[in-house]
Structures are given as C-alpha cells and as structure tokens.
Design a protein around this motif. Sequence first.
Motif, short mmCIF file in Angstrom:
data_model
loop_
_atom_site.label_atom_id
_atom_site.label_comp_id
_atom_site.label_asym_id
_atom_site.label_seq_id
_atom_site.Cartn_x
_atom_site.Cartn_y
_atom_site.Cartn_z
N ILE A 182 0.83 -1.20 0.00
CA ILE A 182 0.00 0.00 0.00
C ILE A 182 0.87 1.26 0.00
CG2 ILE A 182 -0.22 0.27 2.52
CD1 ILE A 182 -3.19 0.47 0.13
N TYR A 183 2.11 1.13 0.48
CA TYR A 183 3.03 2.27 0.54
C TYR A 183 4.03 2.28 -0.62
CZ TYR A 183 1.53 3.38 5.30
OH TYR A 183 0.80 3.75 6.41
N CYS A 184 3.93 1.35 -1.53
CA CYS A 184 4.89 1.25 -2.64
C CYS A 184 4.26 1.63 -3.97
CB CYS A 184 5.45 -0.16 -2.73
SG CYS A 184 6.34 -0.69 -1.26
N CYS A 185 3.11 2.29 -3.95
CA CYS A 185 2.43 2.61 -5.20
C CYS A 185 3.19 3.71 -5.95
CB CYS A 185 1.00 3.03 -4.93
SG CYS A 185 0.78 4.20 -3.58
N LEU A 186 3.32 3.51 -7.25
CA LEU A 186 4.06 4.44 -8.10
C LEU A 186 3.17 5.12 -9.13
CD1 LEU A 186 7.22 2.22 -8.50
CD2 LEU A 186 6.85 4.12 -6.92
N ASP A 187 1.97 4.63 -9.33
CA ASP A 187 0.92 5.37 -10.04
C ASP A 187 -0.41 4.77 -9.67
OD1 ASP A 187 0.20 3.29 -12.21
OD2 ASP A 187 2.30 3.64 -12.70
N GLY A 188 -1.48 5.56 -9.78
CA GLY A 188 -2.79 5.05 -9.42
C GLY A 188 -3.88 6.08 -9.60
N MET A 189 -5.12 5.66 -9.34
CA MET A 189 -6.31 6.49 -9.53
C MET A 189 -7.30 6.18 -8.42
SD MET A 189 -8.98 6.39 -12.76
CE MET A 189 -9.37 4.67 -12.39
N ASN A 190 -8.05 7.18 -7.97
CA ASN A 190 -9.06 6.94 -6.94
C ASN A 190 -10.47 7.15 -7.49
OD1 ASN A 190 -9.64 9.74 -6.86
ND2 ASN A 190 -8.37 10.08 -5.03
N GLU A 191 -11.46 6.93 -6.61
CA GLU A 191 -12.86 6.95 -7.03
C GLU A 191 -13.33 8.31 -7.50
OE1 GLU A 191 -15.86 7.21 -3.65
OE2 GLU A 191 -14.19 6.26 -2.62
N ALA A 192 -12.60 9.38 -7.16
CA ALA A 192 -12.94 10.72 -7.63
C ALA A 192 -12.37 11.00 -9.02
CB ALA A 192 -12.44 11.77 -6.65
N GLY A 193 -11.55 10.09 -9.54
CA GLY A 193 -10.94 10.30 -10.84
C GLY A 193 -9.65 11.09 -10.77
N LEU A 194 -8.98 11.08 -9.61
CA LEU A 194 -7.67 11.71 -9.48
C LEU A 194 -6.59 10.69 -9.81
CD1 LEU A 194 -6.20 14.41 -8.21
CD2 LEU A 194 -5.52 12.71 -6.50
N PHE A 195 -5.68 11.06 -10.70
CA PHE A 195 -4.52 10.23 -11.04
C PHE A 195 -3.26 10.92 -10.55
CE2 PHE A 195 -0.76 9.80 -13.65
CZ PHE A 195 -0.56 8.43 -13.69
N ILE A 196 -2.30 10.12 -10.08
CA ILE A 196 -0.97 10.62 -9.78
C ILE A 196 0.04 9.53 -10.08
CG2 ILE A 196 -1.25 10.05 -7.33
CD1 ILE A 196 0.71 12.38 -6.73
N GLY A 197 1.15 9.93 -10.72
CA GLY A 197 2.23 9.00 -11.01
C GLY A 197 3.56 9.71 -10.86
N VAL A 198 4.58 8.99 -10.44
CA VAL A 198 5.90 9.56 -10.20
C VAL A 198 6.85 9.16 -11.33
CG1 VAL A 198 6.68 7.61 -8.77
CG2 VAL A 198 7.75 9.86 -8.50
N LEU A 199 7.74 10.09 -11.68
CA LEU A 199 8.75 9.86 -12.71
C LEU A 199 10.09 10.32 -12.17
CD1 LEU A 199 6.00 11.32 -14.18
CD2 LEU A 199 7.15 10.32 -16.15
N SER A 200 11.14 9.62 -12.57
CA SER A 200 12.46 9.88 -12.02
C SER A 200 13.17 11.04 -12.72
CB SER A 200 13.31 8.61 -12.15
OG SER A 200 14.58 8.80 -11.55
N LEU A 201 14.04 11.70 -11.96
CA LEU A 201 14.90 12.77 -12.46
C LEU A 201 16.32 12.52 -11.99
CD1 LEU A 201 12.68 15.88 -11.68
CD2 LEU A 201 13.22 15.03 -13.97
N ARG A 202 17.27 13.16 -12.62
CA ARG A 202 18.66 13.11 -12.18
C ARG A 202 19.07 14.46 -11.62
NH1 ARG A 202 21.62 10.05 -17.29
NH2 ARG A 202 21.11 7.93 -16.67
N LYS A 230 -9.57 14.76 -4.18
CA LYS A 230 -10.47 14.60 -5.32
C LYS A 230 -10.07 15.46 -6.51
CE LYS A 230 -14.43 13.45 -2.37
NZ LYS A 230 -15.83 13.79 -2.00
N THR A 231 -9.26 16.48 -6.28
CA THR A 231 -8.88 17.40 -7.34
C THR A 231 -7.37 17.64 -7.29
OG1 THR A 231 -9.13 19.38 -5.98
CG2 THR A 231 -11.11 18.56 -7.13
N ILE A 232 -6.86 18.23 -8.36
CA ILE A 232 -5.45 18.59 -8.40
C ILE A 232 -5.11 19.56 -7.28
CG2 ILE A 232 -3.75 19.93 -9.73
CD1 ILE A 232 -4.88 18.60 -12.24
N ASP A 233 -5.97 20.54 -7.04
CA ASP A 233 -5.68 21.53 -5.99
C ASP A 233 -5.55 20.86 -4.63
OD1 ASP A 233 -5.58 23.68 -7.73
OD2 ASP A 233 -7.71 24.17 -7.50
#
Length: 387
Positions: A182-202, A230-233
């Motif tokens: 549950i703490y290792c998620c790297l992308d996902g979506m919830n019931e409100a339709g919010l998506f978040i995903g992480v991408l690497s940088l150097r 539920k929202t980006i804000d």
Amino acid sequence: MKHLTLFGLIMLSAISSCKNNGSSNCEGTPSPNPAALLLTDAQKETAATLRDIKDGHLYRMDYSADYKIKELLAQGGARSNEELVAKVFKNLLNLPVSAPDSLPGFGCSAFCVKSPEGDVLVGRNFDYRFVSSANIVVHNLVPQALESFCISAMPYLDVDKYVAGSLSDGTTDISVPTVASIYCCLDGMNEAGLFIGVLSLRGGGAVQHDPDRSNIIPSLAIRLCLDGCKTIDEALDVFRSHNFFADGEDSPNNYHFLIADASGRSVVVEYYRPGEEAPVGDAGAKDWTLNVLDEDHVTNFYLSEGWQSLGVGQARYDSLHTTLDRTKRIMTEDECMDLLNVVHTDLNSENGEITSNTQWSAVYNLTRKTATVCVDKDYGCKLHFSL
C-alpha cells in the motif's frame, strides 16, 4: 467513499482480453505462499485476496487492513525509502525488518488526453532497471480512505527478492508485500478520478526542512493523494503541507509527478532551485522550491525554467509531443496504449540512461474509473480493472 455490503467488501474486477497469449493466466490464481508474520485477521484477509493475474509478473490484492498512516505521519513521516519501509514494518508487523538503502533508478513516460467521447485519459509507462519484477495492483478498500487502485513495484522493498513469480512460488513469505504494498504505489487512480504518477529525475534530490511539518517521499505522497484528494488543488495541498524528500538527505536522484483529475486538467509537480542552472553539491543543506507547471506530458527531464537540459528521455518526450499535437489531444484508449508501446524502453536501450525496461503500461480512464494494463511490453494481453 466506499460502503460495506452484506456480502463484504466489493472486489476489484480484473478481466482480460489477451489476444496473442492464450496461455496467460489473466483470471487470477490464489497465491499458495505462506504469510507467517501477519498479526491481525484483517491482514490475513488481505493476504488471502492476493491473485496472480499475469504469470507472476502482475498480481492483484484487495487491501482491507489498517495500514496506520496517521501513526506513521505522527512519527514524523519519512525522509527516505529506507526510513519509510522500516517504520511500516515496525508499525504493521512489529518487526525490525531491514530495507534496501538504495534502489536502481526508474524512469517513465506519462501523458493526459481526452477520448472522442470526452473521457479524460492518462497514459503511463513505468520503466525500471530490472529485467522483470513482481508488481501488485493494490485495491484500497479501507473505509477511512477514498477507494483507489494503484500499481506497486515489489523490488521497492527488496531488489533481489521480489522478482517475477516470487509471490506465487509457494515458498516466499508474502507478509511484507501484503502490508507494505500500500506504501509502494508508483501510479494510481481513486474513485474521484484523481490520477498521480511519479517519474524519475537526475541531478540531486529535493529536500525541505520545516520542523512543523511531517516528511514525505514520493510513494508516501502518492498514498496521501489517492487516499484523500479529489482534485489537483487538493493534491497540491498535500505537497505544500509536508516536507518533501526525494530519498534522504543526499539522494543523487530527484522525482517529479504528473497529476490529473476528472475535469481534464493536468499538471507536472517538481522541485528545483530557481536561479540555479543545476543542483549543487550541498543538496541536503538548502530547501528546494515546489513548482507546478500546466503540462500534459512528461518524461525524465526537468520542465522548470532553466533546468530543461538536466535529465533524460528527450526522444520519448518528443514522440509524445508530436503525437499529442497531431491528434489535437483526442485519442482512444487503444491509441493511448499504442503510443505507450511507441515510447516503451528496453533494458539499456538508451545508452544506460536511468529509464530502462518497461515493466507496465497503463491507460487510466478518469471519467469511467477504469484502467487497462499491459505488463512487460506484452501489448497483446490487456488486463482491465474498474472501481
């Protein structure tokens, strides 16, 4: 928020459409592995839902146990993956389980468009310097959180142990993956339709040091956003109200995020130092600045002004940019998956850059709350999930 029914918790559906690989076990087989370290009945019920849905490369699990996130934040949160995993193991298993102090870098590509019907779609590749890993689609059904599903990479817990098939080999104890996924998620979506995903940088890792705030790292930020936003804000408030650490005080890597919601808006969130051309050696001494950019596609270089030359993935970014412009950002879900195929990476395909081997490709529909996932570049086998 979700509700409990007379028949128990609603299960995440996984339906396959494997066109070219009829031998793939996409329906799901229960894991025969032991889980001897689990402490509660709820943890054991969660472990019992673990199913192999793609030949040991992708599993699914319905998470219904308390994962004590409030307690973790009250303990100060975490400044590194090592600290997060150690606290999770202590809080949930009451065991001092060691965690890797460094991980191979990962990359990724992500974009946001609309379908011809007006649905909001997000395409996402997760690229990891690993031949083939064990990953879990975690369906969060804990009542205190928004219902969500995310994809968790098990090498995040132990690079050498959790290879493909390890969670259904009959011998590997799955207690740790059960409670910590549950703490290792790297992308996902919830019931409100919010998506978040992480991408690497150097180029050095972001840090912040406000003593009145608890600390978060990328996977913990994703968990908080999926649980309560539920929202980006609202998701941006998570970043603004916590200290962000890329991974410890002296991490050589940084991370940025694509966040999108059901309104169709998308942003890229990254940390940088305005006025500096590149990170300097004292990465842990100076606070980095949160930057929010109105962008709908991203790979593995900074988008903040003056920093665009730092990073990798320019060719993949250009492919995304060209396709999004050509289609006027209107694409079907199949076209989104085709684009993810175009920008997938193979091991060492880009002269050893941080992005390497595509572990999964996912197309999230933020309007209908569904996702299609292809694993290990098997684009003939599409696994479908819905909330």
